[in-house]
Design a protein around this motif. Structure first.
Motif, PDB file in Angstrom:
ATOM      1  N   ALA A  56      -6.862  -3.115  -6.496  1.00 15.63           N
ATOM      2  CA  ALA A  56      -5.933  -2.841  -5.399  1.00 15.63           C
ATOM      3  C   ALA A  56      -4.498  -3.074  -5.847  1.00 15.63           C
ATOM      4  O   ALA A  56      -3.590  -2.310  -5.492  1.00 15.63           O
ATOM      5  CB  ALA A  56      -6.269  -3.716  -4.196  1.00 15.63           C
ATOM      6  N   LEU A  57      -4.290  -4.116  -6.657  1.00 16.31           N
ATOM      7  CA  LEU A  57      -2.927  -4.414  -7.125  1.00 16.31           C
ATOM      8  C   LEU A  57      -2.398  -3.270  -7.990  1.00 16.31           C
ATOM      9  O   LEU A  57      -1.279  -2.801  -7.800  1.00 16.31           O
ATOM     10  CB  LEU A  57      -2.942  -5.733  -7.900  1.00 16.31           C
ATOM     11  N   GLU A  58      -3.211  -2.795  -8.924  1.00 19.65           N
ATOM     12  CA  GLU A  58      -2.738  -1.772  -9.855  1.00 19.65           C
ATOM     13  C   GLU A  58      -2.686  -0.382  -9.232  1.00 19.65           C
ATOM     14  O   GLU A  58      -2.083   0.530  -9.812  1.00 19.65           O
ATOM     15  CB  GLU A  58      -3.620  -1.755 -11.097  1.00 19.65           C
ATOM     16  N   SER A  59      -3.298  -0.216  -8.052  1.00 20.03           N
ATOM     17  CA  SER A  59      -3.276   1.109  -7.423  1.00 20.03           C
ATOM     18  C   SER A  59      -1.874   1.535  -7.006  1.00 20.03           C
ATOM     19  O   SER A  59      -1.616   2.727  -6.825  1.00 20.03           O
ATOM     20  CB  SER A  59      -4.193   1.116  -6.186  1.00 20.03           C
ATOM     21  N   LEU A  60      -0.964   0.581  -6.866  1.00 15.63           N
ATOM     22  CA  LEU A  60       0.394   0.925  -6.440  1.00 15.63           C
ATOM     23  C   LEU A  60       1.241   1.465  -7.579  1.00 15.63           C
ATOM     24  O   LEU A  60       2.189   2.219  -7.345  1.00 15.63           O
ATOM     25  CB  LEU A  60       1.075  -0.308  -5.821  1.00 15.63           C
ATOM     26  N   ALA A  61       0.923   1.077  -8.828  1.00 15.51           N
ATOM     27  CA  ALA A  61       1.729   1.504  -9.972  1.00 15.51           C
ATOM     28  C   ALA A  61       1.787   3.035 -10.028  1.00 15.51           C
ATOM     29  O   ALA A  61       0.768   3.714 -10.029  1.00 15.51           O
ATOM     30  CB  ALA A  61       1.143   0.949 -11.264  1.00 15.51           C
ATOM     31  N   GLY A  62       2.989   3.582 -10.047  1.00 21.14           N
ATOM     32  CA  GLY A  62       3.192   5.028 -10.028  1.00 21.14           C
ATOM     33  C   GLY A  62       3.230   5.620  -8.636  1.00 21.14           C
ATOM     34  O   GLY A  62       3.536   6.800  -8.473  1.00 21.14           O
ATOM     35  N   ASN A  63       2.924   4.805  -7.630  1.00 24.84           N
ATOM     36  CA  ASN A  63       2.899   5.290  -6.249  1.00 24.84           C
ATOM     37  C   ASN A  63       3.878   4.540  -5.347  1.00 24.84           C
ATOM     38  O   ASN A  63       3.752   4.591  -4.117  1.00 24.84           O
ATOM     39  CB  ASN A  63       1.483   5.163  -5.677  1.00 24.84           C
ATOM     40  N   ALA A  64       4.820   3.831  -5.959  1.00 24.15           N
ATOM     41  CA  ALA A  64       5.812   3.118  -5.158  1.00 24.15           C
ATOM     42  C   ALA A  64       6.631   4.116  -4.348  1.00 24.15           C
ATOM     43  O   ALA A  64       7.017   5.179  -4.843  1.00 24.15           O
ATOM     44  CB  ALA A  64       6.732   2.302  -6.055  1.00 24.15           C
ATOM     45  N   GLY A  65       6.879   3.769  -3.104  1.00 24.69           N
ATOM     46  CA  GLY A  65       7.622   4.661  -2.221  1.00 24.69           C
ATOM     47  C   GLY A  65       6.749   5.607  -1.440  1.00 24.69           C
ATOM     48  O   GLY A  65       7.254   6.356  -0.601  1.00 24.69           O
ATOM     49  N   SER A  66       5.449   5.570  -1.718  1.00 28.54           N
ATOM     50  CA  SER A  66       4.527   6.429  -0.953  1.00 28.54           C
ATOM     51  C   SER A  66       3.340   5.612  -0.458  1.00 28.54           C
ATOM     52  O   SER A  66       3.170   5.422   0.751  1.00 28.54           O
ATOM     53  CB  SER A  66       4.058   7.607  -1.803  1.00 28.54           C
ATOM     54  N   LEU A  67       2.521   5.066  -1.373  1.00 36.19           N
ATOM     55  CA  LEU A  67       1.336   4.300  -0.966  1.00 36.19           C
ATOM     56  C   LEU A  67       1.720   3.062  -0.175  1.00 36.19           C
ATOM     57  O   LEU A  67       1.121   2.768   0.869  1.00 36.19           O
ATOM     58  CB  LEU A  67       0.525   3.911  -2.201  1.00 36.19           C
ATOM     59  N   ASP A  68       2.716   2.334  -0.647  1.00 36.34           N
ATOM     60  CA  ASP A  68       3.136   1.119   0.059  1.00 36.34           C
ATOM     61  C   ASP A  68       3.782   1.468   1.401  1.00 36.34           C
ATOM     62  O   ASP A  68       3.595   0.743   2.394  1.00 36.34           O
ATOM     63  CB  ASP A  68       4.085   0.276  -0.799  1.00 36.34           C
ATOM     64  N   VAL A  69       4.494   2.586   1.464  1.00 39.86           N
ATOM     65  CA  VAL A  69       5.087   3.016   2.734  1.00 39.86           C
ATOM     66  C   VAL A  69       3.996   3.384   3.733  1.00 39.86           C
ATOM     67  O   VAL A  69       4.058   3.009   4.914  1.00 39.86           O
ATOM     68  CB  VAL A  69       6.038   4.208   2.512  1.00 39.86           C
ATOM     69  N   LEU A  70       2.978   4.082   3.275  1.00 39.78           N
ATOM     70  CA  LEU A  70       1.853   4.434   4.153  1.00 39.78           C
ATOM     71  C   LEU A  70       1.210   3.180   4.743  1.00 39.78           C
ATOM     72  O   LEU A  70       0.858   3.145   5.927  1.00 39.78           O
ATOM     73  CB  LEU A  70       0.811   5.240   3.371  1.00 39.78           C
ATOM     74  N   ASP A  71       1.057   2.155   3.915  1.00 41.15           N
ATOM     75  CA  ASP A  71       0.424   0.920   4.385  1.00 41.15           C
ATOM     76  C   ASP A  71       1.295   0.184   5.399  1.00 41.15           C
ATOM     77  O   ASP A  71       0.800  -0.362   6.385  1.00 41.15           O
ATOM     78  CB  ASP A  71       0.119   0.002   3.199  1.00 41.15           C
ATOM     79  N   VAL A  72       2.605   0.147   5.151  1.00 42.95           N
ATOM     80  CA  VAL A  72       3.512  -0.501   6.103  1.00 42.95           C
ATOM     81  C   VAL A  72       3.477   0.230   7.446  1.00 42.95           C
ATOM     82  O   VAL A  72       3.421  -0.397   8.512  1.00 42.95           O
ATOM     83  CB  VAL A  72       4.945  -0.549   5.534  1.00 42.95           C
ATOM     84  N   VAL A  73       3.481   1.547   7.410  1.00 40.23           N
ATOM     85  CA  VAL A  73       3.429   2.342   8.640  1.00 40.23           C
ATOM     86  C   VAL A  73       2.099   2.130   9.355  1.00 40.23           C
ATOM     87  O   VAL A  73       2.047   1.962  10.585  1.00 40.23           O
ATOM     88  CB  VAL A  73       3.658   3.835   8.330  1.00 40.23           C
ATOM     89  N   ALA A  74       0.995   2.109   8.586  1.00 38.52           N
ATOM     90  CA  ALA A  74      -0.328   1.919   9.192  1.00 38.52           C
ATOM     91  C   ALA A  74      -0.432   0.555   9.873  1.00 38.52           C
ATOM     92  O   ALA A  74      -0.963   0.447  10.991  1.00 38.52           O
ATOM     93  CB  ALA A  74      -1.413   2.071   8.133  1.00 38.52           C
ATOM     94  N   ALA A  75       0.069  -0.490   9.214  1.00 38.56           N
ATOM     95  CA  ALA A  75       0.033  -1.824   9.814  1.00 38.56           C
ATOM     96  C   ALA A  75       0.901  -1.875  11.070  1.00 38.56           C
ATOM     97  O   ALA A  75       0.530  -2.496  12.074  1.00 38.56           O
ATOM     98  CB  ALA A  75       0.496  -2.863   8.798  1.00 38.56           C
TER      99      ALA A  75
END
Length: 818
Positions: free
Chosen positions: A631-650
């Motif tokens: 889960a930690l490494e899944s963000l690498a290369g996806n900053a600004g998209s995957l983490d944003v999706l999670d913040v919006v979902a929460a």
């Protein structure tokens, strides 16, 4: 001047443009403005004074010693208070033991190192003495080790540390530094800065050891350091001190040792975390590659970066210690050439650190350390626990005894036998920076440590027989049951086999407690625990007083709970007594991004929730530590998209609960949290209406060549494997394009949220130009924007006065716009 909603705003007309002056956000009258400021300052004071920040906790002679760091807003500093608390059982009526008033430690005391038996203590003191140049009112600094014996009652020796041998002692015990006693308590090993070469102007007559014109040259007169927070750290070496003779010698049989002062750019190693072997004949330590290992062509920032290449070494020191103990041997004639060469204990591991020994059992002892054999590109990651046997007669490890007790965990629940859960999550792996000094159980069968487990920090016991990992379940506030959501930490064992622990919650400052022996006999049961000290507030300012009516009462004013929206978690804080009106919400994504917000007490968020009446949502998005390496490494290369999706979902998860007002949602974050705040107001302006940021990343393409961690820019924007740690080059045009696309600045055209930006002008991690660039870009769009400039702060903006100023400004910013 336009009056709206009992507030006054100043609009300046320049041509056809109306520009909002952000400085004049105030109540309708000057009197109300002053009253609001006084209320905000008093409320912040109450929360800051309630914080219990403990460190250097140990047990000697039946007493728990703990140092408490307290904010002093008036002097913009932190005061240190020493507590000595009986490590005894409670009385029959359940009251904790008597805690004597604390003793304030002078600022000149830089470290206190107790001996294993507790009969001695070494105190490192920084003294100011008249300068040798004879200038009026000029002073220089020197360091002295004071050796106190007779259970700390007699000052037996004051040992001046000679500046010609080394530079300042490294007291950063959280990472590079370390000072420990030998088992027989006759010597101390410590880490200190290697002296720079002597330099002088071209217009002087030098001696043969002086480099002319080198005073401004990087690596000679100017050290190549380790970036943010480590501006004075270049190369560190190991030194031994005999506490009787006062003699000091360098440990020379170490990797990268040179007999002369060298350029800090000639490679070498940074040596730290030293400990004596139980036999007392060797020193075991961590060595970070500073160029000599071929993986650090330019020195990268070290703080918060746990992937810097490092290995564990051992160096025999019997002859060195013998010569130091002999008062007849002149320092210039010391030649400990009889000590064998150093050995690398972890030659095949990219990351290995934090060595700790068990007590001796027969002719062997167990050496434990944290390890990740292949390493990781991200700044944080999951560590494994390795052990090996130390042969006491030979003074070295038994190579065939190496064993992986707990390996790196990719997905929670993948390990057979680890069925325990915390807040619904199986064991996610070990996420910690260092092992505790006293981590082995008295019988040597278990290791206790604290690790991030989802959104909580938990004490876990690890069986050295079968590697099973179980949380140590307890609740210091209840006689029965345990607290699944509280953050708890292991400090050390007591003489009777019990343990000293701490417990903190989002609405309760840290309390100190005791786990009764034998709590490890049945690891799946709830441990019997008791409170040793629930320390009261210590006032942080003379601005207002702390009374029984006004001071913060733990557990009152707001509540919290962990929320789960797989694959992410969050922590929701809710104020009490708000009536039927829906609450405004402030969303707080953490920085890093490979860190985690835990359920620990943080005064600033308690202030916003209790005093400001805001719901606070901390989001631990994918990429956070404590949820497995995958889960930690899944963000690498996806900053600004995957983490944003999670913040919006929460955020949407909380909005659906009906507790908060969907039209009053703000966002607040620092560093990568500020990066996400910028993304959210640009990508989702319909949700996020206000923002407050601290040193935000806003344009990765303009940050990559100015930061102390360019690897962060490559890994988070481009993905794993895109930064070559053994080489250095500038980014290509194509790489810069991707970095810009992954940045908040790419969504600026949609940003309309009023934005507060706080900057530390000495920040080397996220250069202040990032926030300044974003500030001017927003202001050009007529978006209400306010810039806080902290000249003496770095990335954390953790100066006491600046910290207070930022949070009160943030509260008032949200008050106005939410």
């Amino acid at each position: 001047i336009h009056s709206t909603l009992n507030r006054r705003l100043l609009t300046i007309t320049i041509g056809d443009n109306n520009i909002l002056n952000p400085l004049l956000i105030m109540p309708a009258s000057h009197k109300e403005h002053l009253a609001q400021n006084e209320s905000d300052a008093e409320a912040y004071h109450n929360m800051a004074s309630a914080a219990v920040d403990l460190k250097h906790i140990y047990v000697r002679k039946g007493l728990v010693s703990a140092t408490r760091s307290v904010r002093d807003i008036d002097t913009n500093s932190r005061r240190q208070f020493l507590y000595n608390i009986p490590a005894t059982s409670q009385s029959n009526d359940g009251t904790p033991p008597f805690v004597a008033p604390p003793i304030e430690l002078p600022t000149k005391i830089k470290a206190r190192i107790p001996s294993p038996s507790g009969s001695k203590i070494a105190i490192l003191v920084e003294e100011s003495v008249p300068s040798n140049d004879g200038g009026k009112d000029s002073e220089s600094k020197r360091h002295v080790f004071e050796i106190w014996t007779n259970d700390g009652h007699r000052l037996a020796n004051r040992i001046l540390l000679p500046s010609e041998k080394h530079g300042p002692v490294c007291t950063d015990f959280a990472w590079f530094g370390g000072s420990t006693w030998s088992p027989d308590e006759t010597a101390i090993v410590y880490t200190a800065e290697v002296n720079k070469p002597k330099t002088a102007s071209f217009f002087t007559t030098p001696d043969e050891t002086t480099i002319l014109g080198g005073q401004y040259t990087l690596g000679i007169g100017k050290s190549e350091d380790w970036g943010e927070k480590y501006g004075t750290t270049a190369l560190l070496a190991l030194f031994c001190l005999d506490v009787e003779t006062g003699k000091i010698g360098a440990v020379e049989n170490v990797p990268g040792f040179m007999t002369k002062e060298i350029s800090s750019m000639e490679g070498g190693y940074v040596l730290g975390q030293p400990i004596f072997s139980p036999c007392g004949t060797s020193i075991v330590y961590t060595g970070w590659d500073a160029g000599a290992g071929g993986e650090m062509p330019r020195r990268l920032g070290a703080i918060y970066c746990f992937q810097r290449p490092c290995k564990i070494y051992s160096s025999p020191v019997s002859e060195l210690l013998e010569q130091l103990a002999n008062p007849t041997v002149d320092d210039e004639k010391m030649t400990p050439k009889g000590d064998a060469p150093f050995a690398c204990i972890t030659p095949n591991d990219r990351l290995a650190r934090s060595p700790k020994f068990s007590k001796t059992a027969g002719s062997t002892s167990t050496l434990a350390y944290l390890c990740n054999t292949k390493g990781f590109d991200t700044h944080g990651g999951c560590m494994a626990l390795h052990v090996c046997d130390w042969d006491m007669p030979k003074g070295s490890i038994l190579v065939e005894s190496r064993n992986i007790v707990v390996d790196v965990v990719q997905l929670p629940g993948e390990r057979v036998g680890d069925e325990a859960k915390v807040a619904g999550i199986n064991f996610p792996g070990l996420f910690l920076n260092q092992l505790p000094d006293d981590c082995f159980s008295p019988d040597g069968k278990h290791i206790l440590l604290s690790t991030q487990w989802g959104s909580a920090t938990k004490v876990v016991s690890i069986s050295l027989d079968d590697g099973t990992v179980l949380p140590v379940n307890f609740d210091l506030l209840k006689k029965e049951g345990f607290n699944d959501s509280a953050s708890q930490q292991f400090m050390c064992f007591t003489d009777d086999g019990g343990a000293i622990v701490t417990q903190s919650e989002a609405n309760r400052p840290t309390i100190l407690g005791y786990l009764q022996s034998p709590f490890l006999q049945n690891r799946q049961s709830v441990a019997s625990s008791q409170v040793l000290a629930a320390l009261p507030p210590i006032s942080s300012t003379s601005f207002s007083s702390l009374s029984s009516d006004t001071c913060f009462k733990p557990g009152n004013g707001y509540s919290y709970r962990i929320i789960s929206e797989p694959p992410i978690q969050g922590i929701l804080l809710l104020p009490e007594n708000t009536g039927r009106e829906k609450l405004p919400l402030i969303v707080v994504p953490h920085g890093g991004p490979h860190s985690c917000t835990s359920t620990m007490f943080v005064p600033s968020y308690g202030y916003l929730c209790k005093h400001g009446k805001y719901a606070i949502l901390h989001v631990n998005y994918r990429g956070s530590s404590g949820f497995g390496q995958a889960a930690l490494e899944s963000l690498a290369g996806n900053a600004g998209s995957l983490d944003v999706l999670d913040v919006v979902a929460a955020t949407q998860h909380v909005l659906k609960s009906g507790v908060v007002d969907p039209n009053r949602v703000g966002i607040c974050g620092g560093s990568h949290g500020g990066f996400l705040a910028g993304h959210c107001i640009g990508q989702h302006p319909e949700i996020f209406k206000v923002a407050a940021t601290r040193n935000p990343v806003t344009n990765i393409s303009s940050m990559v060549t100015a930061t102390d961690i360019p690897d962060w820019c490559y890994v988070e924007a481009l993905g794993l494997g895109h930064y070559n740690f053994s080489d250095f080059r500038a980014p290509s045009k194509e790489e810069l394009d991707v970095m810009w696309d992954k940045s908040p600045i790419a969504h600026l055209q949609n940003a309309t949220a009023p934005t507060l930006i706080g900057l530390g002008m000495k920040d080397r991690r996220v250069p202040p130009s990032q926030g300044i660039e974003y500030y001017h870009a927003l202001r050009a769009k007529k978006v209400p924007t306010k810039l806080l400039v902290n000249d003496d702060c770095d990335h954390a903006i953790d100066g006491v006065a600046s910290e207070a100023d930022f949070w009160i400004n943030s509260k008032q910013w949200f008050d106005h716009y939410l």
